[in-house]
Design a protein around this motif. Structure first.
Motif, mmCIF file in Angstrom:
data_model
loop_
_atom_site.group_PDB
_atom_site.id
_atom_site.type_symbol
_atom_site.label_atom_id
_atom_site.label_comp_id
_atom_site.label_asym_id
_atom_site.label_seq_id
_atom_site.Cartn_x
_atom_site.Cartn_y
_atom_site.Cartn_z
ATOM 1 N N ALA A 87 5.770 11.305 -3.704
ATOM 2 C CA ALA A 87 4.607 10.430 -3.850
ATOM 3 C C ALA A 87 4.474 9.494 -2.651
ATOM 4 O O ALA A 87 5.473 9.065 -2.073
ATOM 5 C CB ALA A 87 4.731 9.606 -5.129
ATOM 6 N N PRO A 88 3.250 9.141 -2.285
ATOM 7 C CA PRO A 88 3.040 8.227 -1.160
ATOM 8 C C PRO A 88 3.181 6.775 -1.596
ATOM 9 O O PRO A 88 3.032 6.439 -2.774
ATOM 10 C CB PRO A 88 1.590 8.527 -0.762
ATOM 11 N N MET A 89 3.448 5.901 -0.634
ATOM 12 C CA MET A 89 3.386 4.465 -0.873
ATOM 13 C C MET A 89 1.963 4.007 -0.571
ATOM 14 O O MET A 89 1.382 4.391 0.452
ATOM 15 C CB MET A 89 4.404 3.728 -0.007
ATOM 16 N N VAL A 90 1.405 3.213 -1.477
ATOM 17 C CA VAL A 90 0.012 2.805 -1.335
ATOM 18 C C VAL A 90 -0.121 1.309 -1.590
ATOM 19 O O VAL A 90 0.746 0.673 -2.187
ATOM 20 C CB VAL A 90 -0.901 3.582 -2.316
ATOM 21 N N VAL A 91 -1.240 0.756 -1.136
ATOM 22 C CA VAL A 91 -1.588 -0.634 -1.406
ATOM 23 C C VAL A 91 -2.882 -0.630 -2.205
ATOM 24 O O VAL A 91 -3.822 0.106 -1.906
ATOM 25 C CB VAL A 91 -1.743 -1.447 -0.103
ATOM 26 N N GLU A 92 -2.904 -1.428 -3.258
ATOM 27 C CA GLU A 92 -4.030 -1.443 -4.182
ATOM 28 C C GLU A 92 -4.912 -2.660 -3.942
ATOM 29 O O GLU A 92 -4.437 -3.742 -3.608
ATOM 30 C CB GLU A 92 -3.515 -1.453 -5.623
ATOM 31 N N GLY A 93 -6.209 -2.466 -4.111
ATOM 32 C CA GLY A 93 -7.157 -3.561 -3.996
ATOM 33 C C GLY A 93 -8.302 -3.360 -4.969
ATOM 34 O O GLY A 93 -8.217 -2.569 -5.913
ATOM 35 N N SER A 94 -9.413 -4.066 -4.742
ATOM 36 C CA SER A 94 -10.581 -3.924 -5.596
ATOM 37 C C SER A 94 -11.821 -4.304 -4.795
ATOM 38 O O SER A 94 -11.774 -5.213 -3.959
ATOM 39 C CB SER A 94 -10.469 -4.817 -6.828
ATOM 40 N N ASP A 95 -12.911 -3.587 -5.046
ATOM 41 C CA ASP A 95 -14.166 -3.935 -4.394
ATOM 42 C C ASP A 95 -15.044 -4.808 -5.293
ATOM 43 O O ASP A 95 -16.229 -5.001 -5.030
ATOM 44 C CB ASP A 95 -14.922 -2.676 -3.976
ATOM 45 N N GLY A 96 -14.450 -5.335 -6.373
ATOM 46 C CA GLY A 96 -15.176 -6.182 -7.307
ATOM 47 C C GLY A 96 -15.624 -5.465 -8.558
ATOM 48 O O GLY A 96 -15.871 -6.098 -9.578
ATOM 49 N N SER A 97 -15.700 -4.153 -8.499
ATOM 50 C CA SER A 97 -16.120 -3.392 -9.681
ATOM 51 C C SER A 97 -15.146 -2.283 -10.040
ATOM 52 O O SER A 97 -15.097 -1.845 -11.182
ATOM 53 C CB SER A 97 -17.514 -2.786 -9.454
ATOM 54 N N GLN A 98 -14.366 -1.797 -9.067
ATOM 55 C CA GLN A 98 -13.412 -0.742 -9.356
ATOM 56 C C GLN A 98 -12.214 -0.827 -8.415
ATOM 57 O O GLN A 98 -12.233 -1.510 -7.396
ATOM 58 C CB GLN A 98 -14.065 0.632 -9.231
ATOM 59 N N ARG A 99 -11.178 -0.110 -8.796
ATOM 60 C CA ARG A 99 -9.934 -0.109 -8.033
ATOM 61 C C ARG A 99 -10.131 0.607 -6.701
ATOM 62 O O ARG A 99 -10.775 1.643 -6.627
ATOM 63 C CB ARG A 99 -8.850 0.594 -8.855
ATOM 64 N N THR A 100 -9.551 0.041 -5.649
ATOM 65 C CA THR A 100 -9.490 0.721 -4.350
ATOM 66 C C THR A 100 -8.027 0.894 -3.985
ATOM 67 O O THR A 100 -7.165 0.113 -4.396
ATOM 68 C CB THR A 100 -10.202 -0.084 -3.251
ATOM 69 N N VAL A 101 -7.705 1.925 -3.222
ATOM 70 C CA VAL A 101 -6.315 2.200 -2.863
ATOM 71 C C VAL A 101 -6.279 2.848 -1.486
ATOM 72 O O VAL A 101 -7.146 3.655 -1.141
ATOM 73 C CB VAL A 101 -5.653 3.106 -3.926
ATOM 74 N N GLU A 102 -5.282 2.481 -0.699
ATOM 75 C CA GLU A 102 -5.117 3.028 0.642
ATOM 76 C C GLU A 102 -3.652 3.380 0.880
ATOM 77 O O GLU A 102 -2.748 2.733 0.339
ATOM 78 C CB GLU A 102 -5.574 2.017 1.699
ATOM 79 N N PHE A 103 -3.419 4.410 1.689
ATOM 80 C CA PHE A 103 -2.059 4.771 2.067
ATOM 81 C C PHE A 103 -1.442 3.681 2.949
ATOM 82 O O PHE A 103 -2.145 2.998 3.697
ATOM 83 C CB PHE A 103 -2.041 6.088 2.853
ATOM 84 N N ILE A 104 -0.126 3.558 2.861
ATOM 85 C CA ILE A 104 0.634 2.746 3.810
ATOM 86 C C ILE A 104 1.192 3.695 4.869
ATOM 87 O O ILE A 104 1.811 4.711 4.531
ATOM 88 C CB ILE A 104 1.779 1.989 3.107
ATOM 89 N N PHE A 105 0.964 3.382 6.135
ATOM 90 C CA PHE A 105 1.411 4.260 7.214
ATOM 91 C C PHE A 105 2.588 3.643 7.969
ATOM 92 O O PHE A 105 2.708 2.420 8.090
ATOM 93 C CB PHE A 105 0.266 4.525 8.196
ATOM 94 N N GLU A 106 3.458 4.524 8.479
ATOM 95 C CA GLU A 106 4.578 4.104 9.318
ATOM 96 C C GLU A 106 4.789 5.175 10.384
ATOM 97 O O GLU A 106 5.000 6.348 10.057
ATOM 98 C CB GLU A 106 5.846 3.918 8.471
#
Length: 339
Positions: A87-106
């Motif tokens: 599984a990837p490591m991700v960072v979670e956020g929100s655009d105010g109405s739904q969940r947003t998620v992005e990969f963490i890169f190294e």
């Protein structure tokens, strides 16, 4: 490859308990018992390949309080996208109405944890009333621990260890840790009151539940709702990352757990047949977040907690069965191989 696994057991025995008493041959003939250590052997064949298994059973009954600042097992290279379920490591956020998620890169690659199992502030057992005048050890109870090895001949005909498992026949007590990376199967239930789910999904500025979802949750505000949870891919909310090879049965190096895509809440009564119509998708179930970082599950009670036991229940009645830790260095049949 394997990393060394060290276990330290400290036993305190009084001199009197070690004293030996002679018995006659006649008395000995009346005694029936089982050895302290027994060894079981078996084999399994599939597709022209054969695996041999050796299981060492230890007839022990242990009560312990064990702690460690950090426990790391299976520290070797893995990569997201290799098809093995990492599984990837991700960072979670929100655009105010739904969940947003992005990969963490190294170093230009999607980052994954450095080991299969990373536990910080690890403990088996606990302490009741730790800040009182009379704190009491709440020991972790283990019965019939065992060690199991799987062997297979390589292409040169040399026998190699391809799987290792250390487990408990029965166990009960608190397992506490900050779960930073988990590999394998993690099965539990999350329970709560329908009112809490309704408030989260349908009230307040961040409410995201639809009219249908809120209508059904409003009918369950006085009910206990529950759902099985498991390790999952925090990017998609699926039980396995996209692109995982067929035949892979569990996620590796997970940092998220919850109700996977397709899961649902259940309850008793007539609503029990309706709530399953609302399936989890994109880490949301009935307007409620269904994906959470594994780090929030800091204490897990294995077995049946004291307050839920029936009067007169014994350890055999309330202990958890089948708890084990395992490692695997090569392909091995999933249903039989340690790891």
């Amino acid at each position: 490859m394997f990393k060394p696994l060290f276990a330290l057991t400290v036993l305190s025995l009084s001199t009197a308990s070690l004293a030996l008493q002679a018995i006659s041959e006649r008395e000995l003939s009346d005694v029936a018992a089982q050895a302290f250590i027994s060894v079981d052997s078996s084999s399994y064949s599939e597709g022209g390949e054969t695996w041999d298994f050796r299981r060492i059973n230890l007839g022990l009954d242990i009560q312990t309080l064990l702690t460690a600042d950090e426990l790391v097992i299976g520290e070797f290279e893995r990569s997201y996208g290799d098809g093995d379920g990492t599984a990837p490591m991700v960072v979670e956020g929100s655009d105010g109405s739904q969940r947003t998620v992005e990969f963490i890169f190294e170093d230009g690659e999607v980052k994954v944890p450095s080991a299969d199992l990373i536990l910080e502030n690890f403990a088996l057992g606990g302490v009741k009333n730790p800040y009182s005048e009379n704190p009491e050890v709440d020991a972790f109870h283990i019965r019939d621990p065992y060690i199991e090895l799987a062997y297979k001949d390589n292409e040169q005909g040399i026998r190699q260890v391809v799987g290792f498992r250390m487990g408990f026949g029965k166990s009960q007590g608190y397992l506490s840790a900050d779960l930073l990376s988990v590999t394998g199967n993690f099965q539990a239930y999350v329970t709560g009151i329908g009112r809490d789910a309704y408030n989260s999904a349908c009230e307040g500025p961040d409410a995201s539940g639809s009219a249908t979802q809120c209508l059904l949750l409003s009918a369950a505000t006085g009910s206990v709702i529950y759902s099985p949870i498991e390790l999952l891919d925090g990017y998609t909310g699926n039980a396995l990352p996209d692109g995982t090879d067929e035949g892979i049965r569990y996620v590796k190096r997970a940092t998220w757990a919850g109700v996977p895509t397709g899961g649902y809440f259940s309850t008793n009564g007539w609503l029990g047949g309706i709530l399953p119509l609302l399936k989890a998708k994109d880490c949301e179930i009935s307007g409620v977040r269904s994906c959470l970082r594994t780090g929030i599950y800091q204490s897990i009670y294995l077995g049946l907690p004291e307050e839920q036991r029936e009067e007169g229940a014994t350890f055999d009645d309330t202990a958890a069965r089948g708890v084990f830790f395992s490692l695997q260095s090569g392909r091995c049949p999933g249903k039989t191989c340690p790891g």
